[in-house]
Design a protein around this motif. Structure first.
Motif, PDB file in Angstrom:
ATOM      1  N   ILE A 192      35.288 -29.916 -25.437  1.00  0.00           N
ATOM      2  CA  ILE A 192      36.444 -30.205 -24.564  1.00  0.00           C
ATOM      3  C   ILE A 192      37.121 -28.890 -24.159  1.00  0.00           C
ATOM      4  O   ILE A 192      37.451 -28.681 -22.993  1.00  0.00           O
ATOM      5  CB  ILE A 192      37.431 -31.171 -25.263  1.00  0.00           C
ATOM      6  CG1 ILE A 192      36.790 -32.556 -25.400  1.00  0.00           C
ATOM      7  CG2 ILE A 192      38.742 -31.271 -24.491  1.00  0.00           C
ATOM      8  CD1 ILE A 192      37.498 -33.511 -26.347  1.00  0.00           C
ATOM      9  N   GLU A 193      37.289 -27.978 -25.111  1.00  0.00           N
ATOM     10  CA  GLU A 193      37.893 -26.669 -24.791  1.00  0.00           C
ATOM     11  C   GLU A 193      37.077 -25.946 -23.734  1.00  0.00           C
ATOM     12  O   GLU A 193      37.605 -25.399 -22.778  1.00  0.00           O
ATOM     13  CB  GLU A 193      37.973 -25.796 -26.065  1.00  0.00           C
ATOM     14  CG  GLU A 193      39.088 -26.178 -27.012  1.00  0.00           C
ATOM     15  CD  GLU A 193      40.453 -26.230 -26.335  1.00  0.00           C
ATOM     16  OE1 GLU A 193      40.784 -25.302 -25.594  1.00  0.00           O
ATOM     17  OE2 GLU A 193      41.169 -27.243 -26.529  1.00  0.00           O
ATOM     18  N   GLY A 199      26.330 -34.228 -18.190  1.00  0.00           N
ATOM     19  CA  GLY A 199      26.304 -34.118 -19.662  1.00  0.00           C
ATOM     20  C   GLY A 199      27.673 -34.121 -20.295  1.00  0.00           C
ATOM     21  O   GLY A 199      27.801 -33.853 -21.491  1.00  0.00           O
ATOM     22  N   PHE A 200      28.695 -34.429 -19.542  1.00  0.00           N
ATOM     23  CA  PHE A 200      30.058 -34.533 -20.071  1.00  0.00           C
ATOM     24  C   PHE A 200      30.788 -35.600 -19.291  1.00  0.00           C
ATOM     25  O   PHE A 200      30.712 -35.593 -18.064  1.00  0.00           O
ATOM     26  CB  PHE A 200      30.797 -33.200 -19.942  1.00  0.00           C
ATOM     27  CG  PHE A 200      32.162 -33.207 -20.591  1.00  0.00           C
ATOM     28  CD1 PHE A 200      32.305 -32.842 -21.922  1.00  0.00           C
ATOM     29  CD2 PHE A 200      33.291 -33.587 -19.874  1.00  0.00           C
ATOM     30  CE1 PHE A 200      33.563 -32.859 -22.531  1.00  0.00           C
ATOM     31  CE2 PHE A 200      34.540 -33.609 -20.479  1.00  0.00           C
ATOM     32  CZ  PHE A 200      34.676 -33.240 -21.795  1.00  0.00           C
ATOM     33  N   ASN A 252      35.802 -40.143 -27.118  1.00  0.00           N
ATOM     34  CA  ASN A 252      36.870 -39.142 -27.262  1.00  0.00           C
ATOM     35  C   ASN A 252      36.856 -38.134 -26.127  1.00  0.00           C
ATOM     36  O   ASN A 252      37.897 -37.734 -25.620  1.00  0.00           O
ATOM     37  CB  ASN A 252      36.713 -38.375 -28.589  1.00  0.00           C
ATOM     38  CG  ASN A 252      37.365 -39.128 -29.724  1.00  0.00           C
ATOM     39  OD1 ASN A 252      38.204 -39.996 -29.480  1.00  0.00           O
ATOM     40  ND2 ASN A 252      36.972 -38.807 -30.943  1.00  0.00           N
ATOM     41  N   GLN A 253      35.667 -37.712 -25.714  1.00  0.00           N
ATOM     42  CA  GLN A 253      35.577 -36.759 -24.595  1.00  0.00           C
ATOM     43  C   GLN A 253      36.073 -37.415 -23.304  1.00  0.00           C
ATOM     44  O   GLN A 253      36.748 -36.787 -22.485  1.00  0.00           O
ATOM     45  CB  GLN A 253      34.136 -36.269 -24.427  1.00  0.00           C
ATOM     46  CG  GLN A 253      33.677 -35.357 -25.553  1.00  0.00           C
ATOM     47  CD  GLN A 253      32.235 -34.883 -25.390  1.00  0.00           C
ATOM     48  OE1 GLN A 253      31.638 -34.983 -24.314  1.00  0.00           O
ATOM     49  NE2 GLN A 253      31.660 -34.369 -26.457  1.00  0.00           N
ATOM     50  N   ALA A 254      35.732 -38.695 -23.108  1.00  0.00           N
ATOM     51  CA  ALA A 254      36.167 -39.401 -21.890  1.00  0.00           C
ATOM     52  C   ALA A 254      37.692 -39.528 -21.869  1.00  0.00           C
ATOM     53  O   ALA A 254      38.324 -39.358 -20.827  1.00  0.00           O
ATOM     54  CB  ALA A 254      35.520 -40.780 -21.823  1.00  0.00           C
ATOM     55  N   THR A 279      26.708 -42.014 -27.059  1.00  0.00           N
ATOM     56  CA  THR A 279      26.974 -41.877 -25.613  1.00  0.00           C
ATOM     57  C   THR A 279      26.838 -43.199 -24.864  1.00  0.00           C
ATOM     58  O   THR A 279      27.618 -43.461 -23.937  1.00  0.00           O
ATOM     59  CB  THR A 279      26.035 -40.806 -25.000  1.00  0.00           C
ATOM     60  OG1 THR A 279      26.149 -39.616 -25.775  1.00  0.00           O
ATOM     61  CG2 THR A 279      26.404 -40.499 -23.559  1.00  0.00           C
ATOM     62  N   ALA A 280      25.893 -44.045 -25.261  1.00  0.00           N
ATOM     63  CA  ALA A 280      25.684 -45.309 -24.537  1.00  0.00           C
ATOM     64  C   ALA A 280      26.967 -46.155 -24.404  1.00  0.00           C
ATOM     65  O   ALA A 280      27.175 -46.781 -23.361  1.00  0.00           O
ATOM     66  CB  ALA A 280      24.560 -46.113 -25.195  1.00  0.00           C
ATOM     67  N   PRO A 281      27.871 -46.157 -25.417  1.00  0.00           N
ATOM     68  CA  PRO A 281      29.111 -46.938 -25.252  1.00  0.00           C
ATOM     69  C   PRO A 281      29.943 -46.530 -24.027  1.00  0.00           C
ATOM     70  O   PRO A 281      30.780 -47.297 -23.569  1.00  0.00           O
ATOM     71  CB  PRO A 281      29.886 -46.660 -26.556  1.00  0.00           C
ATOM     72  CG  PRO A 281      28.837 -46.322 -27.558  1.00  0.00           C
ATOM     73  CD  PRO A 281      27.765 -45.591 -26.799  1.00  0.00           C
TER      74      PRO A 281
END
Ligand code: AP5
Length: 209
Positions: free
Chosen positions: A65-66, A80-81, A86-88, A168-170
């Motif tokens: 994320i940073e 790829g992001f 959490n990243q979303a 990632t699939a979620p």
């Protein structure tokens, strides 16, 4: 226009990202490429990330994320992001997504695509069978020798696909609930998949204009 490319390892995110960003004038931001560059330059982040990448695991959210916060601006194509919920959640604070393209490919095909991939330091990507270079193991663009990524060995590939399913699939459900998700059948050729993507983007652009 801001786009996220989602899909399992080997579905063709990088291949399609190059074509989409060229056609629509978007900045192509690939976390995998950024992390590999950092690893090659032996930066602190890069060396830490490599330990996870070589095992087929995701690099910890905080670190990625940073890295992405610094790189993002509007009119970007994210390859790829995000890769975790959490990243979303972090991304929505600094990036407005218009459409999430989810490239769907059969598991068996993914393994073949990844283990047969050959990469060049200049960024070009080939496949020994589906997209071979003109001269064996030599890049068409810069003449350098091609190499196989450390994480494209079969044992790591299987691990990466498991990580994808679990972590990632979620995201497909997450973006589907937000009416952002468009799934594309990526089992066909590179050009067929690109045509399908362009059709979706044509409709998306129309809806936004
Ligand atoms: P990353 O580099 O992003 O790897 P990936 O998601 O596993 O995706 P790949 O680059 O392997 O595949 P691709 O979908 O781009 O396929 P490509 O177009 O090359 O990430 C690597 C690692 O970094 C991760 O495992 C993780 O550790 C870390 N990381 C990255 N982002 C992270 C994040 N957000 N959070 C935490 N960690 C993160 O195509 C594959 C092959 O198939 C090529 O040879 C190509 O020529 C061929 N091909 C493509 N399309 C077709 C087609 N339609 N028909 C036939 N062949 C095709």
């Amino acid at each position: 226009m801001n786009i996220i490319l989602l899909g399992p390892p080997g579905c063709g995110k990088g291949t399609q990202a190059k074509k989409i960003s060229e056609k629509y004038g978007l900045a192509h931001v690939s976390t995998g490429d950024l992390l590999r560059k950092a690893a090659a330059e032996k930066t602190e982040i890069g060396l830490k990330a490599k330990e996870y990448m070589d095992k087929g695991k995701l690099v910890p959210d905080k670190l990625v994320i940073e890295l992405m916060k610094e790189k993002l601006s509007d009119n970007a194509l994210l390859d790829g992001f995000p890769r975790t919920i959490n990243q979303a959640l972090a991304l929505k604070n600094f990036f407005d997504v218009n459409v999430v393209l989810n490239i769907d490919v059969d598991f068996r095909i993914l393994v073949k695509r990844l283990t047969g991939r050959r990469s060049c330091a200049c960024g070009a990507v080939y496949h020994i069978e589906y997209n071979p270079p003109e001269k064996e193991n030599v890049c068409n663009k810069c003449g350098s020798k091609l190499y196989q990524r450390d994480d494209d060995r079969e044992d790591v590939v299987i691990k990466r696909l498991e990580t994808y399913k679990k972590e990632t699939a979620p995201l497909t459900e997450y973006y589907s609930e937000k009416n952002k998700l468009k799934t594309v059948d990526g089992n066909g050729s590179i050009d067929e998949t690109f045509r399908k993507i362009c059709e979706i983007l044509r409709k998306t652009l129309k809806a936004f204009s």
